[in-house]
Design a protein around this motif. Structure first.
Motif, mmCIF file in Angstrom:
data_model
loop_
_atom_site.group_PDB
_atom_site.id
_atom_site.type_symbol
_atom_site.label_atom_id
_atom_site.label_comp_id
_atom_site.label_asym_id
_atom_site.label_seq_id
_atom_site.Cartn_x
_atom_site.Cartn_y
_atom_site.Cartn_z
ATOM 1 N N SER A 1 47.835 -97.430 68.775
ATOM 2 C CA SER A 1 48.475 -98.596 68.139
ATOM 3 C C SER A 1 48.516 -99.770 69.112
ATOM 4 O O SER A 1 49.479 -100.534 69.147
ATOM 5 C CB SER A 1 49.897 -98.281 67.650
ATOM 6 O OG SER A 1 49.856 -97.406 66.570
ATOM 7 N N ALA B 1 54.735 -93.069 73.134
ATOM 8 C CA ALA B 1 56.003 -92.890 72.406
ATOM 9 C C ALA B 1 55.912 -91.776 71.369
ATOM 10 O O ALA B 1 56.879 -91.039 71.163
ATOM 11 C CB ALA B 1 56.411 -94.215 71.758
ATOM 12 N N ALA B 2 54.747 -91.633 70.725
ATOM 13 C CA ALA B 2 54.609 -90.629 69.661
ATOM 14 C C ALA B 2 54.826 -89.223 70.214
ATOM 15 O O ALA B 2 55.607 -88.437 69.673
ATOM 16 C CB ALA B 2 53.223 -90.745 69.025
ATOM 17 N N GLU C 1 64.557 -96.094 71.493
ATOM 18 C CA GLU C 1 64.695 -96.462 72.915
ATOM 19 C C GLU C 1 64.376 -95.294 73.869
ATOM 20 O O GLU C 1 65.132 -95.020 74.822
ATOM 21 C CB GLU C 1 66.103 -97.007 73.176
ATOM 22 C CG GLU C 1 66.370 -98.366 72.536
ATOM 23 C CD GLU C 1 65.572 -99.479 73.200
ATOM 24 O OE1 GLU C 1 64.388 -99.631 72.836
ATOM 25 O OE2 GLU C 1 66.120 -100.177 74.056
ATOM 26 N N PHE D 1 51.618 -97.504 62.509
ATOM 27 C CA PHE D 1 52.536 -98.394 61.789
ATOM 28 C C PHE D 1 52.219 -98.357 60.296
ATOM 29 O O PHE D 1 51.040 -98.421 59.918
ATOM 30 C CB PHE D 1 52.376 -99.836 62.272
ATOM 31 C CG PHE D 1 53.004 -100.107 63.613
ATOM 32 C CD1 PHE D 1 54.364 -100.374 63.721
ATOM 33 C CD2 PHE D 1 52.233 -100.104 64.766
ATOM 34 C CE1 PHE D 1 54.944 -100.633 64.955
ATOM 35 C CE2 PHE D 1 52.803 -100.357 66.004
ATOM 36 C CZ PHE D 1 54.160 -100.628 66.101
ATOM 37 N N ALA E 1 52.907 -101.205 77.066
ATOM 38 C CA ALA E 1 53.653 -99.971 77.340
ATOM 39 C C ALA E 1 52.900 -98.805 76.727
ATOM 40 O O ALA E 1 52.264 -98.947 75.693
ATOM 41 C CB ALA E 1 55.049 -100.057 76.713
ATOM 42 N N GLY E 2 52.974 -97.664 77.383
ATOM 43 C CA GLY E 2 52.375 -96.452 76.828
ATOM 44 C C GLY E 2 50.879 -96.391 77.035
ATOM 45 O O GLY E 2 50.326 -96.954 77.983
ATOM 46 N N GLU F 1 63.213 -100.070 70.239
ATOM 47 C CA GLU F 1 61.979 -99.555 69.635
ATOM 48 C C GLU F 1 62.241 -98.197 69.001
ATOM 49 O O GLU F 1 63.056 -97.424 69.504
ATOM 50 C CB GLU F 1 60.917 -99.449 70.715
ATOM 51 C CG GLU F 1 60.606 -100.805 71.317
ATOM 52 C CD GLU F 1 59.468 -100.726 72.299
ATOM 53 O OE1 GLU F 1 58.357 -101.123 71.950
ATOM 54 O OE2 GLU F 1 59.711 -100.251 73.423
ATOM 55 N N VAL F 2 61.540 -97.947 67.902
ATOM 56 C CA VAL F 2 61.791 -96.680 67.207
ATOM 57 C C VAL F 2 60.510 -95.958 66.795
ATOM 58 O O VAL F 2 59.488 -96.580 66.491
ATOM 59 C CB VAL F 2 62.645 -96.868 65.922
ATOM 60 C CG1 VAL F 2 64.069 -97.213 66.237
ATOM 61 C CG2 VAL F 2 62.028 -97.884 64.989
ATOM 62 N N LYS G 1 64.786 -94.924 77.837
ATOM 63 C CA LYS G 1 65.609 -96.063 78.310
ATOM 64 C C LYS G 1 67.094 -95.676 78.296
ATOM 65 O O LYS G 1 67.459 -94.603 77.813
ATOM 66 C CB LYS G 1 65.381 -97.274 77.407
ATOM 67 C CG LYS G 1 63.912 -97.680 77.313
ATOM 68 C CD LYS G 1 63.755 -98.937 76.493
ATOM 69 C CE LYS G 1 62.331 -99.100 76.028
ATOM 70 N NZ LYS G 1 62.156 -100.215 75.120
#
Ligand code: SAM
Length: 279
Positions: free
Chosen positions: A91, A116-117, A188, A136, A85-86, A216-217, A191
């Motif tokens: 990462s 996501a970031a 999320e 992470f 994903a992404g 996910e966070v 989503k």
């Protein structure tokens, strides 16, 4: 024979509508798609009517698989790298392949899309002019705390990826080591259960404690408050110190005005007054 092109293709982080037209076209055109998890990615490709051959490329096979992909690229074939994903390489595996491809003179083309970031940052409501992506944190508590301690004075918004299982422990460490800063937990993203929890660290912790955190966070942490400008009363003292160090009057005025937040003309007047006193 000219080398093929390596495409680094971003894919959705949840909502399939975030797939770009260009990503679909490139994935339909390449000779080979390299994916972290071929079973997972086959579903995505099938959804978009893409039937190109898939091969795996993940953390533990990247050494030998990287060589295989480079050979195919050098043989003139085009390869698209995708992650679960992404954006690949963020990462996620891919950095070494890109580096090796660049070193081998192979053209590397990014096909941008979700990450996501950036997604979290765009809606967090924290300053976006400058930020750091910290990825992470270490899994082990000691190392994690060490890393957080090294970020205490960071003046930019910090963006972290975290697993839902470690979220509370990480927020507690952040509260202890970074203080009651403003924080945003973005969960999320894109989503159905997308959620932003915003507030100071104690407020966000109180809201999340006792809840079972799923999905996910991303954690975003505001920078430390800018150090308070010394008050106007400090101007004469700072001026005297600069002048004693041999700094020119002009530079001393500039420096002290910056340090204290006073106007240059006010600092200059004060410098003239001190000069008069000394004569
Ligand atoms: N390469 C991906 C990217 O560009 O965002 C990141 C991959 S990394 C292995 C996975 C982490 O990204 C998750 O643990 C989480 O911190 C974050 N993440 C990915 N998708 C997310 C989503 N939909 N909502 C919140 N965080 C997400």
């Amino acid at each position: 024979m000219p080398s093929g092109t390596l495409f680094i293709v971003a894919t959705p982080i949840g909502n399939l509508e975030d797939m770009t037209f260009r990503a679909v076209r490139i994935l339909k055109e390449v000779d080979l798609v390299a994916a972290e998890d071929t079973r997972h990615s086959r579903k995505l490709l099938t959804h978009f009517g893409i039937s190109r051959p898939l091969t795996s490329y993940y953390d533990h096979n990247q050494n030998f698989k990287g060589n295989y992909l480079l050979e195919r690229l050098q043989g003139g074939e085009s390869v698209a790298l995708i992650s679960d994903a992404g954006t690949p390489c963020i990462s996620d595996p891919g950095y070494q392949l890109v580096r090796d491809a660049v070193a081998a003179g192979i053209t590397v083309v990014p096909v941008p899309g979700p990450s996501a970031a950036i997604c979290a940052l765009s809606a967090a409501g924290l300053p976006t002019d400058a930020f750091i992506f910290a990825g992470f944190l270490p899994n082990r508590a000691g190392k994690r705390r060490e890393k957080l301690a090294s970020l205490v004075a960071e003046q930019r918004v910090m963006v972290f990826y975290e697993s839902p299982n470690r979220l509370l422990a990480t927020l507690e460490d952040m509260q202890e080591l970074l203080g009651a800063r403003e924080v945003v937990v973005a969960r999320e993203l894109t989503k159905i259960y997308e959620e932003f929890v915003r507030g100071t660290l104690p407020v966000v912790l109180a809201e999340l404690e006792g809840r079972q955190i799923k999905g996910e966070v991303v954690i975003l942490v505001a920078p430390a408050d800018a150090p308070e400008a010394p008050p106007a009363e400090a101007v004469p003292q700072l001026l005297r110190r600069c002048l004693a160090e041999g700094v020119s009057l002009k530079d001393a005025v500039k420096r002290v005005a910056l340090e204290t937040g006073q106007t240059r003309s006010a600092v200059y007047d004060e410098a003239l007054r001190l000069k008069g006193e000394d004569e």
